[in-house]
Structures are given as structure tokens and as C-alpha cells.
Design an enzyme around this catalytic site. Sequence first.
Site, short mmCIF file in Angstrom:
data_model
loop_
_atom_site.label_atom_id
_atom_site.label_comp_id
_atom_site.label_asym_id
_atom_site.label_seq_id
_atom_site.Cartn_x
_atom_site.Cartn_y
_atom_site.Cartn_z
N LYS A 116 -7.68 2.11 -3.73
CA LYS A 116 -8.21 2.39 -2.38
C LYS A 116 -8.57 3.86 -2.28
O LYS A 116 -7.75 4.71 -1.93
CB LYS A 116 -7.17 2.01 -1.33
CG LYS A 116 -7.59 2.31 0.11
CD LYS A 116 -6.76 1.55 1.12
CE LYS A 116 -7.11 1.97 2.54
NZ LYS A 116 -6.50 1.13 3.58
N LYS B 105 0.83 -1.20 0.00
CA LYS B 105 0.00 0.00 0.00
C LYS B 105 0.87 1.25 0.00
O LYS B 105 1.92 1.29 0.64
CB LYS B 105 -0.88 0.00 1.25
CG LYS B 105 -1.62 1.33 1.48
CD LYS B 105 -2.31 1.37 2.82
CE LYS B 105 -1.86 2.61 3.57
NZ LYS B 105 -2.65 2.84 4.80
P1 13P Z 1 -9.11 4.23 7.73
O1 13P Z 1 -10.11 3.19 7.29
O2 13P Z 1 -9.06 4.43 9.22
O3 13P Z 1 -9.25 5.50 6.95
O4 13P Z 1 -7.66 3.65 7.41
C1 13P Z 1 -7.44 3.09 6.18
C2 13P Z 1 -6.06 3.35 5.75
O5 13P Z 1 -5.29 2.43 5.59
C3 13P Z 1 -5.64 4.73 5.52
O6 13P Z 1 -4.41 4.72 4.84
#
Ligand code: 13P
Length: 340
Positions: free
Chosen positions: A222, A139
Site C-alpha cells: 500500500k 494493515k
Molecule cells: P487515505 O486514502 O485517506 O490516505 O487513507 C488510507 C489509509 O488507510 C492510510 O493509512
Amino acid sequence: VADIDKNELKNVAEALVAPTKGILAADESSGTIKKRFASINIESSPETNRKYRLLLFTTEGIEKYISGVILFDETIKQSTDEGTPLTKLLSDKGIIPGIKVDLGKESFSESPDEYVTKGLDGLSERLVEYKQLGALFAKWRAVFKIGDGQPSELAIDKNSDLLASYALACQENGIVPIVEPEVLMDGLHDINTCRNITYKVLKTVFTKLTEFNVYLEGILLKPNMVTSGKDLTIDTPEEVSSETFAVFSEVIPDNVPGVVFLSGGQSPEQACSNLNELNKRPSKPWELSFSFGRALQQPVLSTWTGKDENILAAQKEFVKRAKLTSLARQGKYTPDMENK
Ligand code: 13P
């Protein structure tokens, strides 16, 4: 990216968005976990962080709902009390380990109130190491704040370039990149503003991904849901779904296997109601799933409060959230399930 590797990338991406499952984001950086722990009055250290992550990963039955977990650098190198690496603990349950590979944000010299994401230096070497440790996906998060004239074209461009470079480096190392451009919920803006900015950001991101020849069947997106600012009113799930689709249908190519939403500060119930509504659409080209951090963990943290005697109760909260979020991911969630 060679053809044989493409198949592997596609298979992992598809497994992460399997029809009833989604991702747990447990990749809080040292600074973020410190903040989360401060909210329950406990101090973060590698050992307390490990205990908390163990609580999450050893929760019985989560593998029915959770396809993958995003880890932080510290966590991917940690083990259980018996010495089993946490990555093996997860893989033995059929959960795919993933890793956050960006190194946070830094101010952007061309526009000092904005940020760009760090971490491209040495990325390939780190990817090789993480792959050896068992990570099959990664990620990288870019953040955009809505404000006066922001985000600027320059910040959108620069962050999209970085996201595309990262995605390509991942694929060359046999790792599925989760591409995360997050338009923050902070502020008082209305839902139309969020829609327009999310559109601009995603449009640029996909232009860059295409320019860099990233294999789109082997990525996951995402994004934020399209909502009004956190400090304004709460939108109905119907509004969120219709505005989010209005953007997605124009900018996300059909060959992207899945979208895994972040929760971004929405309450667990809000995030589930919105995800549920999005999944009620009868026909959509991509899987619409989750990669929630806070919306899966908030009730777990506040039940645990750092005490061993609360571990089982906290795990009960976690499996409940995972199950309800999985139902939302299938369009089968109703708010009254919260009280059962
Ligand atoms: P949240 O669902 O708390 O926004 O976190 C997801 C995430 O990985 C943000 O980078």
C-alpha cells in the site's frame, strides 16, 4: 510459513485485488475519526463511530466494488443493532474483513523529528484474537515526511525492519499483511523529490521483506502515488502515472500480487484520475487497485453530517464513489462521470 498456509495467503491477497474491486480503509483510529467528525461538527464516540461505520457497511451494492474493509480495533468488536457482529455483516456480503494492527507512531529517539511505528509488542497475541474475530488481512502503516534531510536513512531502515517483522508475524498467523510505507504528500517538494524518496523507501522495504523471508505472493503493498507536494501544483495524471511506474518497475518484484494505493489527501476526483491513468498501461506484473480512506469517504461524511435523515443520501454518495473508483481501477473512468 507452511505450504498449505501459503496457498490461503495467496488466495486472500488475490481476492482483495480482484479485477474490478479494491479496499475501503475504514480503520481510522480514535484520534483520526475524531478529526474527521470534527470537520462535520459532530462528536466522536464509540456509538457515533459505530453508526457511521454501519452506514458505510450496509450500503446496498458496494460488494460489487469493494473486496475488503480495514477495521479499527473498536469496530471489529462492534455489532449491528440486532446483534450481528460487523465482521459477519461484511462476510455475509462477500466482503473480507481486515484490521489495522499498528498502534500509531512515536518519535524516533535517534532522529527526534521523525517517527517510527508502534505495535510490535504483543502483536502475535493480537493477531490470534483478530483472526478469531474474522480478520483475514491486516494493515501496518509507516509514515515518512519529506523535509530537510528527511526521511533519514535510519528512519527508513527502522520502519522497514518493523514492516517486515509485522508482515512475517501476520503470515505465521494466517493473515495477509498489507505493507504500507507512506511518503506523505505534505509540503512543497516537486515530483522528482517524491520519486527519489519513494524509490529509496520501497527499495529498503523489499530488501527487508526478502531478508525476513516474507512470502511475497501473500502480501499487498500500500504505497503513495508519486506526486508533487500537496502545497505545490497539481500534476497531470500522465505525470503521476509515468513517475510512479518509473519507481515501481525497479523496486516491486513481479511476484507481489497487487498494489493498493492510499489516497493520501488527494481529492476523490484526483485519486480516481490518477488510478485510472495507472491502469491504462497494457502490461503490468501486479494488479493496481485501491485502499482509499478519504477519497471514498469524504463526500459520504459531508452528506451525512451525523443526521439520520441523511443516511440514504450519504449511502448514495458512497456507492457512487465506490463505483467510480472501481472503474478507475479498470482504466475505464472519465471525469465527466462525476456529474452524471
Ligand atoms: P487515505 O486514502 O485517506 O490516505 O487513507 C488510507 C489509509 O488507510 C492510510 O493509512
